[in-house]
Design an enzyme around this catalytic site. Structure first.
Site, short mmCIF file in Angstrom:
data_model
loop_
_atom_site.label_atom_id
_atom_site.label_comp_id
_atom_site.label_asym_id
_atom_site.label_seq_id
_atom_site.Cartn_x
_atom_site.Cartn_y
_atom_site.Cartn_z
CG ASP A 48 42.21 24.95 83.52
OD1 ASP A 48 42.49 25.58 82.53
OD2 ASP A 48 41.21 24.27 83.69
CG HIS A 194 45.74 21.19 85.66
ND1 HIS A 194 45.27 20.31 85.04
CD2 HIS A 194 44.73 22.18 86.07
CE1 HIS A 194 44.19 20.33 84.93
NE2 HIS A 194 43.57 21.30 85.76
ZN LIG Z 1 41.18 24.50 88.10
#
Ligand SMILES: [Zn+2]
Length: 258
Positions: A48, A194
């Protein structure tokens, strides 16, 4: 006294209400994808908040070397700022998902604002890669009836996760990130890491390392892949995970009908 009791009750209610908004597996506000089929020895790696060069590229190097595809939920403003990295994600066999234009909290937005965030991001991804994604993940995992309703109206499948977030953004060390993930993986799991930080334009704006450094995610990705491979897992994109789950469902229905 009575007022105090009421205030406490209200606070507890808000807390649990908010927990429900961000809990990845609750289906209170509409159907979301939390995991694949529990009968498939496969997992989906998702990343993400990027693109965030050079870290996204380093993660892509690991994935390419390991021959593992992943799914990247990109933030529109970062996709627009780093088209070469976005193109590389798609070119190397990874799937893309929509993570809104600027990583805003969608439960605080009007449906019209939400819709335009998703469409602006989609238009950017499509202009750069030629791909229209049908996957979206709400920032912070925060959603309610309006968020899921608007996403579905625009043709999106809302994708959450099943492995608790390893809090990689706190940079606890790659071994810790990897352990938090592999200790919680099951057949059909969806993993979140991430490659960026809320779509902040780190490289362009020369942001400090504590905001943007994702080297631990690069190393953790390699460790997670090696460990789970040794345990017999395959790695699939979210579209493949969905296709495999649908096939497993069909099979189960056929068996039940016999
Ligand atoms: Zn996010």
């Amino acid at each position: 006294m009575r007022f105090l009791a009421l205030a406490i009750l209200l606070a507890i209610g808000c807390y649990f209400g908010y927990e429900a908004v961000e809990a990845p597996d609750n289906q209170l506000f509409g159907k979301t994808l939390v995991a694949g089929a529990p009968t498939e020895r496969e997992v989906a790696l998702t990343f993400d908040d990027g693109p965030n060069p050079p870290y996204t590229d380093r993660i892509l190097d690991v994935l390419r070397a390991e021959r593992v595809p992943a799914t990247f939920f990109v933030v529109g403003r970062a996709a627009a700022a780093y088209p070469a990295t976005l193109r590389r994600i798609a070119r190397e066999g990874n799937a893309l998902g929509n993570h809104t234009w600027d990583h805003s909290h969608m439960t605080l937005e009007s449906p019209a604002a939400m819709g335009s965030e998703l469409q602006r991001t989609d238009a950017t991804i499509a202009r750069i890669t030629g791909i229209h994604t049908h996957l979206m993940r709400p920032p912070f995992g925060a959603r309610d009836f309006a968020v899921i309703g608007e996403a579905q109206k625009l043709g999106y499948r809302v994708v959450m996760w099943s492995v608790p977030l390893p809090k990689d953004w706190e940079q606890p060390g790659d071994a810790t990130i990897a352990k938090r993930v592999v200790d919680n993986v099951a057949d059909g799991s969806i993993i979140v890491l991430h490659d960026g930080n809320e779509g902040i334009l780190c490289a362009r704006d020369h942001r400090p390392a504590h905001d943007c450094d994702r080297n631990q995610d690069v190393a953790a990705t390699r460790e997670i892949v090696d460990t789970l491979r040794a345990r017999g897992f395959r790695f699939v994109t979210i579209p493949q995970l969905i296709a495999d789950a649908d096939r497993a469902d069909e099979h189960a229905k056929r068996m039940a009908a016999r």
